[in-house]
Design a protein around this motif. Structure first.
Motif, PDB file in Angstrom:
ATOM      1  N   GLN A 226       9.307  28.596  20.238  1.00 18.01           N
ATOM      2  CA  GLN A 226       9.142  28.099  21.595  1.00 18.01           C
ATOM      3  C   GLN A 226       8.479  29.091  22.540  1.00 18.01           C
ATOM      4  O   GLN A 226       7.682  28.712  23.383  1.00 18.01           O
ATOM      5  CB  GLN A 226      10.512  27.699  22.156  1.00 18.01           C
TER       6      GLN A 226
ATOM      7  N   VAL B  41       5.510  25.533  27.902  1.00 17.14           N
ATOM      8  CA  VAL B  41       6.957  25.295  27.955  1.00 17.14           C
ATOM      9  C   VAL B  41       7.580  26.118  29.072  1.00 17.14           C
ATOM     10  O   VAL B  41       8.453  25.653  29.801  1.00 17.14           O
ATOM     11  CB  VAL B  41       7.608  25.636  26.594  1.00 17.14           C
TER      12      VAL B  41
ATOM     13  N   ARG C 142      16.771  24.813  24.434  1.00 15.40           N
ATOM     14  CA  ARG C 142      15.986  26.031  24.239  1.00 15.40           C
ATOM     15  C   ARG C 142      16.819  27.123  23.596  1.00 15.40           C
ATOM     16  O   ARG C 142      18.007  27.287  23.924  1.00 15.40           O
ATOM     17  CB  ARG C 142      15.446  26.526  25.590  1.00 15.40           C
TER      18      ARG C 142
ATOM     19  N   LEU D  70       8.317  20.115  30.537  1.00 18.69           N
ATOM     20  CA  LEU D  70       8.393  20.500  29.136  1.00 18.69           C
ATOM     21  C   LEU D  70       9.646  21.318  28.854  1.00 18.69           C
ATOM     22  O   LEU D  70      10.308  21.124  27.835  1.00 18.69           O
ATOM     23  CB  LEU D  70       7.142  21.289  28.737  1.00 18.69           C
ATOM     24  N   PHE D  71       9.962  22.235  29.748  1.00 21.05           N
ATOM     25  CA  PHE D  71      11.091  23.125  29.505  1.00 21.05           C
ATOM     26  C   PHE D  71      12.400  22.349  29.368  1.00 21.05           C
ATOM     27  O   PHE D  71      13.218  22.631  28.488  1.00 21.05           O
ATOM     28  CB  PHE D  71      11.212  24.163  30.621  1.00 21.05           C
TER      29      PHE D  71
END
Length: 464
Positions: free
Chosen positions: A137, A143, A155, A149-150
Motif C-alpha cells: 500500500q 492512497v 490499512r 482511496l485511503f
C-alpha cells in the motif's frame, strides 16, 4: 451419524504529491466488486494462511432459555474447543467460532437443546475479503493523498504510519506525532497530539480539557483503527472550516490509532483473528497478553490460560502497551485531568460506561455518565439511524459471572484515575460480519464515531 447430523443442521440453519492538502471529498464511491474466491488464487498470493479458518464457522447461539448453556459458553471452561467472539446483552446471544466436530460435541453436551444459526459459513473467504487487493500500500501515493482511496480499504501499519507522517508534514502547527515507548517487537509506540495554538485558552493559562480517543486495543478489531484515523481526518476538516471554534480553543486531543501495534501487524501477516499483543508469557509456547485485562485497577489474574484470548498476565501492567500508556500519563500528565476517554472496539453497537469489574460498584456521577452516554447514542442515531444500546460495562463483561472477566480494563482505570467521562464504544455490527466488517463500512462507521465525538466536544465546551 452425529457428524452428518450436525452438518445437515448447519446447512439447514444458514440463513500524495507532497502537497498534501487533504483534498478530501468523502462522497460515496462505487462499491468494490466482489473478490474472487480465495481457493481460485495461488496460496502464495494469499495475505495470510487462509486454510487455518477453512473448517470453522461463526455460529450465533441463543441462550435466553438455557442459562447453563450461556454460562458454559461465557466461561469457556469445558473441553469443547471454540473461540468466543462476542455476546449481545440485549438479545442474549453469543457468537462463537467453532468447527463442525466441536459443534456436534456441544449439541451432545446439551442434549441438542441449542438454538443456533450460522452467521459466517465460509470464514476463510470472509477473512480474505477484508484485506485490500493491493497489499503493497505505501508504494501507492494516491492512497496516501486521496481520502476516498485511503478510507476505501483497511490499512496496514506501515501505510498508517506513512499517512500520519504526511498529515504531520502538512499541518505541523496542530499535529504532533509522539513516540512514547517501544513494544515487545521493537515497534515505536505512537500517539497523535492534536492541538490548535491559541492565546485564549479555557482559563487563560493553557489548561485545556484533554480528550483521548483510542483504537486497536484488540488487534483483530480493524474498524476501531480506521475509525480513529477517520476522526483525525474529520477534525482536520473542521479546523479548516472554523479554526477559531471553541472546540479548538478549549480542548486538545490525543489519538492512539493503534494501541496494539505488534498484534495489529500480526493480523496482517499471520492471523487475521488475533486479539492480544505478542509478548512472551509464562508458557513458552503461548504468546500475548490481553491488553484490556492488564490495567492496574481492580486487576485480577484471569482464569484463562496463557494461550487463551483473555489471558491477563501474571501481574498488573504486564502488557507493555498498558505500561507505556500508564508511564506516559504519570510522567507527562500527572497533574492534568483528562475530560473524556473514548475507547473504540468492535463489535455490538453498544456504548459502555464504568464499571466493568463489578455491577455492585456505583460510578461517581452516574446520572451525568448516563446522560452523556445517551447523548452519544442519539448523535449516532441522528447521523445514520443506527441504534447503539447503552449498558454498564460489567454486563457486557459478565463480571457478575466471573469477576476476572471484567478486571483490569482501560475503561475502569482511566475513569477511576484520570478521566471525568469514560466510555467504550463497540462499533458495528450486530449482524453478519462480526470482526470482519467489510471495507465498505469504514466511512459509515467513521461518520457515526465522529457524530458521537462532536456531541462530546460540545457537551464539554458548551456547558459553561
Amino acid at each position: 451419524m452425529l457428524y452428518y447430523k450436525i452438518l445437515s443442521l448447519i446447512l439447514v440453519q444458514v440463513v500524495c504529491t507532497i502537497q498534501f492538502q487533504v483534498p478530501f471529498s468523502l462522497g460515496s464511491w462505487p462499491e468494490k466488486t466482489s473478490q474472487q474466491h480465495y481457493s481460485q488464487i495461488d496460496s502464495k498470493d494469499h495475505p495470510v494462511n487462509l486454510n487455518q479458518y477453512k473448517d470453522d464457522y461463526l455460529i450465533r447461539i441463543d441462550y435466553a432459555s438455557n442459562p447453563d448453556l450461556g454460562k458454559y459458553l461465557i466461561t469457556n471452561n469445558g473441553t469443547i474447543k471454540f473461540n468466543k467472539w462476542n455476546k449481545n446483552v440485549k438479545q442474549q446471544t453469543i457468537d462463537i467460532q467453532i468447527n463442525e466436530d466441536n459443534m456436534s460435541k456441544l449439541l451432545q453436551e446439551f442434549n441438542n437443546d441449542v438454538n443456533f444459526k450460522v452467521i459466517i459459513e465460509d470464514l476463510s473467504q470472509t477473512v480474505f475479503e477484508t484485506y485490500p487487493k493491493n497489499l503493497i500500500q505505501t508504494k501507492d501515493e494516491d492512497v496516501l493523498i486521496n481520502s476516498e482511496l485511503f478510507f476505501q480499504d483497511y490499512r496496514n501499519l506501515e501505510t498508517i504510519d506513512a499517512w500520519l507522517e504526511l498529515i504531520q508534514l502538512t499541518y505541523p502547527d496542530i499535529i504532533n506525532i509522539e513516540e512514547i515507548g517501544e513494544t515487545y517487537e521493537h515497534r515505536k509506540y505512537k500517539i497523535v497530539h492534536f492541538t490548535v495554538p491559541s492565546e485564549q485558552t479555557l482559563d487563560g493559562h493553557g489548561d485545556r480539557r484533554t480528550i483521548v480517543i483510542t483504537g486497536g486495543v484488540h488487534a483483530r478489531e480493524w474498524i476501531s483503527v480506521s475509525s480513529v484515523l477517520y476522526s483525525i481526518y474529520e477534525l482536520i476538516e473542521l479546523y479548516k472550516i472554523d479554526p477559531q471554534s471553541k472546540i479548538f480553543r478549549d480542548l486538545d486531543f490525543i489519538f492512539i490509532p493503534v494501541f496494539n501495534p505488534d498484534g495489529y501487524e500480526y493480523t496482517w501477516t499471520t492471523d487475521r483473528l488475533w486479539r492480544k499483543n505478542r509478548q512472551d508469557t509464562v508458557h513458552p509456547r503461548c504468546f500475548g497478553i490481553d491488553i484490556d485485562h492488564s490495567f492496574g485497577y481492580h486487576w485480577t489474574k484471569s482464569s484463562d490460560w496463557a494461550c487463551g484470548d483473555e489471558y491477563s498476565g501474571e501481574e498488573p501492567f504486564e502488557a507493555l502497551e498498558a505500561k507505556i500508556w500508564e508511564e506516559y500519563l504519570n510522567n507527562t500528565n500527572s497533574d492534568h485531568k483528562i475530560w473524556g476517554f473514548i475507547d473504540l472496539h468492535s463489535y455490538a453497537e453498544e456504548i459502555l460506561y464504568p464499571y466493568a469489574f463489578s455491577c455492585k460498584e456505583q460510578p461517581r456521577d452516574e446520572e451525568n455518565l448516563l446522560e452523556l452516554a445517551w447523548g452519544l447514542a442519539k448523535a449516532i442515531r441522528m447521523q445514520s439511524g443506527t441504534n447503539y444500546q447503552v449498558f454498564a460495562a460489567c454486563l457486557d463483561r459478565d463480571a457478575d459471572l466471573l469477576p476476572d472477566l471484567g478486571a483490569g480494563t482501560a475503561l475502569d482505570y482511566m475513569y477511576h484515575n484520570r478521566a471525568y467521562f469514560a466510555y467504550q464504544l463497540k462499533l458495528r455490527d450486530t449482524g453478519n460480519h462480526g470482526f470482519l466488517l467489510p471495507p465498505k463500512e469504514i466511512v459509515p462507521v467513521g461518520r457515526e464515531v465522529v457524530a458521537s465525538l462532536k456531541y462530546l466536544f460540545h457537551f464539554l465546551v458548551d456547558q459553561d
